[in-house]
Design a protein around this motif. Structure first.
Motif, mmCIF file in Angstrom:
data_model
loop_
_atom_site.group_PDB
_atom_site.id
_atom_site.type_symbol
_atom_site.label_atom_id
_atom_site.label_comp_id
_atom_site.label_asym_id
_atom_site.label_seq_id
_atom_site.Cartn_x
_atom_site.Cartn_y
_atom_site.Cartn_z
ATOM 1 N N ALA A 32 1.086 -1.162 0.107
ATOM 2 C CA ALA A 32 0.074 0.008 -0.105
ATOM 3 C C ALA A 32 0.856 1.250 0.088
ATOM 4 C CB ALA A 32 -0.773 0.047 1.163
ATOM 5 N N LEU A 33 2.093 1.190 0.650
ATOM 6 C CA LEU A 33 2.898 2.418 0.624
ATOM 7 C C LEU A 33 3.509 2.256 -0.761
ATOM 8 C CD1 LEU A 33 5.071 1.842 4.102
ATOM 9 C CD2 LEU A 33 2.772 3.314 3.665
ATOM 10 N N HIS A 34 3.972 1.336 -1.192
ATOM 11 C CA HIS A 34 4.684 1.568 -2.571
ATOM 12 C C HIS A 34 3.918 2.026 -3.802
ATOM 13 C CE1 HIS A 34 8.337 -1.457 -1.218
ATOM 14 N NE2 HIS A 34 8.131 -0.292 -0.657
ATOM 15 N N HIS A 35 2.210 1.441 -3.461
ATOM 16 C CA HIS A 35 1.568 2.095 -4.567
ATOM 17 C C HIS A 35 1.298 3.621 -4.446
ATOM 18 C CE1 HIS A 35 -0.594 -1.934 -4.747
ATOM 19 N NE2 HIS A 35 0.217 -2.044 -5.653
ATOM 20 N N ARG A 36 1.775 4.248 -3.176
ATOM 21 C CA ARG A 36 2.012 5.867 -3.274
ATOM 22 C C ARG A 36 3.128 6.320 -3.544
ATOM 23 N NH1 ARG A 36 -2.741 8.910 -3.601
ATOM 24 N NH2 ARG A 36 -4.469 7.932 -2.797
ATOM 25 N N ASP A 37 4.223 5.340 -4.030
ATOM 26 C CA ASP A 37 5.601 5.922 -4.056
ATOM 27 C C ASP A 37 6.116 6.273 -2.844
ATOM 28 O OD1 ASP A 37 5.827 5.296 -6.904
ATOM 29 O OD2 ASP A 37 5.089 7.254 -7.244
ATOM 30 N N ILE A 38 5.849 5.488 -1.863
ATOM 31 C CA ILE A 38 6.419 5.908 -0.361
ATOM 32 C C ILE A 38 7.387 4.706 -0.046
ATOM 33 C CG2 ILE A 38 6.115 6.177 1.961
ATOM 34 C CD1 ILE A 38 3.290 7.173 0.948
ATOM 35 N N ILE A 39 8.609 4.804 0.276
ATOM 36 C CA ILE A 39 9.515 3.834 0.796
ATOM 37 C C ILE A 39 9.507 3.975 2.258
ATOM 38 C CG2 ILE A 39 11.955 2.796 0.627
ATOM 39 C CD1 ILE A 39 10.477 3.021 -1.960
ATOM 40 N N HIS A 40 9.498 2.783 2.998
ATOM 41 C CA HIS A 40 9.232 2.894 4.345
ATOM 42 C C HIS A 40 10.462 3.005 5.071
ATOM 43 C CE1 HIS A 40 8.686 1.460 8.554
ATOM 44 N NE2 HIS A 40 7.416 2.179 8.436
ATOM 45 N N GLN A 41 11.630 2.009 4.687
ATOM 46 C CA GLN A 41 12.988 2.130 5.060
ATOM 47 C C GLN A 41 13.102 1.450 6.391
ATOM 48 O OE1 GLN A 41 15.450 5.371 2.760
ATOM 49 N NE2 GLN A 41 14.583 6.373 4.449
ATOM 50 N N GLN A 42 12.273 1.222 7.424
ATOM 51 C CA GLN A 42 12.535 0.679 8.713
ATOM 52 C C GLN A 42 11.515 -0.483 9.145
ATOM 53 O OE1 GLN A 42 12.644 3.556 11.739
ATOM 54 N NE2 GLN A 42 14.929 2.707 12.249
ATOM 55 N N ILE A 43 11.364 -1.502 8.342
ATOM 56 C CA ILE A 43 10.563 -2.434 8.554
ATOM 57 C C ILE A 43 11.123 -3.347 9.524
ATOM 58 C CG2 ILE A 43 8.918 -4.192 7.818
ATOM 59 C CD1 ILE A 43 9.320 -2.723 4.888
ATOM 60 N N THR A 44 10.588 -3.492 11.037
ATOM 61 C CA THR A 44 11.161 -4.349 11.913
ATOM 62 C C THR A 44 9.974 -4.801 12.885
ATOM 63 O OG1 THR A 44 11.442 -2.467 13.801
ATOM 64 C CG2 THR A 44 13.115 -2.707 12.059
ATOM 65 N N PRO A 45 10.143 -5.887 13.486
ATOM 66 C CA PRO A 45 9.107 -6.461 14.519
ATOM 67 C C PRO A 45 8.509 -5.315 15.440
ATOM 68 C CG PRO A 45 10.816 -7.943 14.323
ATOM 69 C CD PRO A 45 11.423 -6.608 13.702
ATOM 70 N N ASP A 46 9.542 -4.221 15.642
ATOM 71 C CA ASP A 46 9.222 -3.232 16.816
ATOM 72 C C ASP A 46 8.233 -2.165 16.315
ATOM 73 O OD1 ASP A 46 10.685 -4.653 18.877
ATOM 74 O OD2 ASP A 46 12.252 -4.093 17.516
ATOM 75 N N ASN A 47 8.204 -1.881 14.820
ATOM 76 C CA ASN A 47 7.235 -0.826 14.121
ATOM 77 C C ASN A 47 5.934 -1.575 13.748
ATOM 78 O OD1 ASN A 47 9.324 0.996 14.641
ATOM 79 N ND2 ASN A 47 10.027 0.851 12.780
ATOM 80 N N ILE A 48 5.669 -2.813 14.175
ATOM 81 C CA ILE A 48 4.514 -3.282 13.814
ATOM 82 C C ILE A 48 3.748 -3.737 15.047
ATOM 83 C CG2 ILE A 48 3.613 -5.551 12.633
ATOM 84 C CD1 ILE A 48 6.354 -5.487 11.007
ATOM 85 N N LEU A 49 2.377 -3.492 14.724
ATOM 86 C CA LEU A 49 1.572 -3.844 16.068
ATOM 87 C C LEU A 49 0.590 -4.995 15.462
ATOM 88 C CD1 LEU A 49 0.363 -0.228 17.411
ATOM 89 C CD2 LEU A 49 2.063 -1.886 18.423
ATOM 90 N N ILE A 50 0.190 -5.772 16.533
ATOM 91 C CA ILE A 50 -0.884 -7.034 16.228
ATOM 92 C C ILE A 50 -1.995 -6.471 17.188
ATOM 93 C CG2 ILE A 50 -1.517 -9.198 16.407
ATOM 94 C CD1 ILE A 50 0.797 -8.632 14.158
ATOM 95 N N ASP A 51 -3.137 -6.242 16.743
ATOM 96 C CA ASP A 51 -4.230 -5.663 17.645
ATOM 97 C C ASP A 51 -4.979 -6.909 18.469
ATOM 98 O OD1 ASP A 51 -6.171 -6.681 15.695
ATOM 99 O OD2 ASP A 51 -6.772 -4.669 14.991
ATOM 100 N N THR A 52 -5.915 -6.794 19.144
ATOM 101 C CA THR A 52 -6.463 -7.706 19.948
ATOM 102 C C THR A 52 -7.267 -8.572 18.840
ATOM 103 O OG1 THR A 52 -8.391 -6.087 20.165
ATOM 104 C CG2 THR A 52 -6.902 -6.291 22.037
ATOM 105 N N HIS A 53 -7.631 -8.208 17.716
ATOM 106 C CA HIS A 53 -8.405 -9.248 16.651
ATOM 107 C C HIS A 53 -7.417 -9.968 16.044
ATOM 108 C CE1 HIS A 53 -12.000 -7.175 17.980
ATOM 109 N NE2 HIS A 53 -11.438 -6.312 17.827
ATOM 110 N N GLY A 54 -5.986 -9.755 16.509
ATOM 111 C CA GLY A 54 -5.009 -10.463 15.297
ATOM 112 C C GLY A 54 -4.707 -9.717 13.892
#
Length: 572
Positions: free
Chosen positions: A385-407
């Motif tokens: 979804a970011l790449h479709h908007r020409d956005i590079i994230h640059q810092q994908i790590t397990p600490d920048n990702i949340l899992i909500d109460t519904h998984g």
């Protein structure tokens, strides 16, 4: 005495038997003071090439599209950068739409003036006309870009005509009383410069009436010369007052908002009560807050109070909010509009009840391969979804990702993201170097090489590898590289050594996405995501095939019980 802000008047007039069929479109937009100070005001005109139903759409879409997107660009982008990027993106969209049309297309000439402070910024493509009347001097500001084919003039370098576009840019100083006239090529051969000056000066207090006089006389002259006079339009903009001169202040670049002070639970800022401090680092502060009026809980992100206004991270800070606002995905955190005007520099995001991916993995060591792959696929959709908007994230790590109460997975940190340049240029990761590399950072960042979407592909694949195995793909982590010769020490460790359930074809896909050489990774992220989805389909089929015998067994048991029930009833 100077004035606090820029003030203008404007007027418009069309000549058309049916306004809905007019090929031209024009508009003026001057926003309220805060946005006017940062972005200025705009006057736009467009004139479509085609003479069919698409012509009107092309003109209207180009004008509406520019005005919508220009005022949404980050506050710290200068006028030229903002307008040029918007026009190039608009050109790409119009050109792509034209490829699906048999007759005509989304092609139009276009001229834009952005009035900001005491200056005018003119952007021009094609053969629309812009003139300036200053005192008795009447001057054409635009150049006609036309091609002569069989005696007919067609615009060249117009919006949507090609995949890339050359934009004429002119920077002008403003004087009080300047009048700018916007019109189209149809007026050629009707009015002389002396006519324009006479008709405008006849009564400048009513600019709509002045435009009507221009339209009426142009139509009359056209009819006298024996050609159609039903496609004229005129737009006049007059500079009534100019703001007082002031030196550029770095604070103005960021909307004149100061950085918030250090905040603690219980303190309030702009009607937002601090509930908890979620993180503190050299660049930023992240707080969980509650709006005292609406009771809504949100997350506030603000720059660190220690940062100076010249800091590169601060220059990037407002881009983060702009980035998140443009991405519409259930897997990317959403920005929340503040209910009151901001007095400090920060932005608000939705509060997600949940835990980081690292915390989730620690709490679910027995999670199945299917569960882990489902999370990996959600993460892939977020990055896509970011790449479709020409956005590079640059810092994908397990600490920048949340899992909500519904998984459900939510990507929630954009500290290092940047826009991929329209002309294909790639940033080399200076911002990420300032924030700091991590074990999932692609090797090219540490080596100072060019970066791009495939750099995100590496970080995504590294995070997925860790999620499936609990380990890292290389003994030497890429963020520790010192030279290109160190790349030889990056020997991929098969994910199947850590988790035998991983199919060989998925391990091959991970190996390719994690190739130290950026050019050897998947050309498109969708190819890697396809490889992530395939085991899910097979697992679903295998589970279904295992459940089939069980289903038949219980159906048999139910049948026997029903038969015994019927027999007991008959034997009574």
């Amino acid at each position: 005495m100077g004035h606090a802000q820029l003030l203008i008047s404007y007027g418009q007039a069309f000549v058309a038997p049916d306004r809905r069929l007019h090929r031209s479109s024009m508009s003026v937009r001057f926003p309220d003071a805060p946005l006017l100070k940062v972005k200025g005001g705009c006057a736009v005109i467009s004139d479509s090439v085609s003479r069919n139903t698409l012509a009107k759409q092309a003109g209207d879409l180009s004008v509406r599209g520019f005005l919508a997107d220009y005022f949404s660009t980050p506050d710290h982008w200068d006028t030229k950068t903002s307008a040029t990027r918007v026009l190039r993106a608009l050109n790409s969209w119009c050109y792509s739409q034209s490829q699906h049309v048999k007759e005509g297309g989304f092609v139009s000439s276009m001229s834009v003036i952005v009035f900001r402070k005491r200056e005018a910024h003119l952007f021009h493509m094609g053969d629309t006309l812009v003139f300036r009347l200053r005192g008795a001097e009447f001057e054409q500001l635009t150049r006609d870009h036309t091609t002569d084919i069989g005696g007919y003039h067609y615009p060249s370098r117009a919006l949507g005509m090609d995949g890339s576009v050359d934009i004429d840019y002119t920077h002008l100083g403003l004087k009080q009383g300047d009048i700018f006239l916007f019109t189209t090529r149809a007026v050629r051969g009707t009015l002389l410069p002396s006519d324009y000056v006479r008709l405008i000066r006849q009564d400048v207090s009513d600019l709509d009436a002045a435009c009507e006089r221009l339209a009426s006389e142009a139509k009359q002259r056209a009819q006298e010369r024996g050609y159609g006079g039903d496609q004229f339009c005129f737009q006049l903009v007059r500079i009534d007052e100019l703001p007082e001169e002031s030196p550029d202040d770095p604070g103005l670049i960021y909307g004149d908002l100061p950085i918030p002070p250090e905040l603690a639970p219980g303190e309030r800022l702009d009607g937002l009560e601090i509930i908890d401090v979620l993180s503190r680092n050299a660049q930023s502060r992240v707080y969980r807050v509650r709006d005292v009026y609406t009771e809504r809980e949100m997350v506030m992100k603000a720059p660190s109070p220690e940062l100076s206004l010249r800091n590169a991270y601060l220059e990037h800070f407002l881009l983060q909010q702009w980035v998140v606002e443009r991405v519409n995905s259930p897997f990317v955190v959403k920005v929340v509009k503040p209910s009151r005007p901001r007095r400090y520099l920060y932005y608000l995001m939705q509060h997600v009840e949940g835990e980081t991916l690292r915390q989730w993995a620690e709490r679910h060591p027995q999670a199945s391969l299917v569960q882990r792959l489902d999370i990996a696929n959600q993460l892939g959709k977020a990055v896509q979804a970011l790449h479709h908007r020409d956005i590079i994230h640059q810092q994908i790590t397990p600490d920048n990702i949340l899992i909500d109460t519904h998984g459900q997975l939510i990507l929630n940190d954009f500290s290092a993201c940047h826009m991929r340049e329209v002309d294909g240029h790639r940033h080399s990761g200076e911002l990420l170097r300032q924030i700091g590399f991590n074990e999932h950072t692609a090797p090219e960042y540490a080596l100072g090489d060019s970066t791009g979407r495939r750099s995100d592909q590496y970080s995504l694949a590294s995070t997925v590898y860790w999620l499936l195995t609990g380990a890292l793909p290389y003994q030497l982590t890429p963020n520790k590289l010192r030279s290109h010769t160190d790349l030889e020490e990056l020997n991929y460790r098969s994910s199947r050594n850590h988790n035998p359930e991983i199919p060989p074809e998925l391990d091959d896909a991970l190996r390719r996405a994690l190739d130290p050489q950026r050019a050897l990774r998947f050309r498109r992220l969708s190819e890697f995501l396809h490889a992530l989805r395939r085991p899910l389909g097979r697992s679903g089929q295998r589970e279904a095939s295992l459940q089939e015998p069980r289903r038949h067994f219980w159906q048999g048991v139910a049948g026997v019980l029903l038969l015994l029930l019927v027999l007991s009833w008959l034997l009574r």
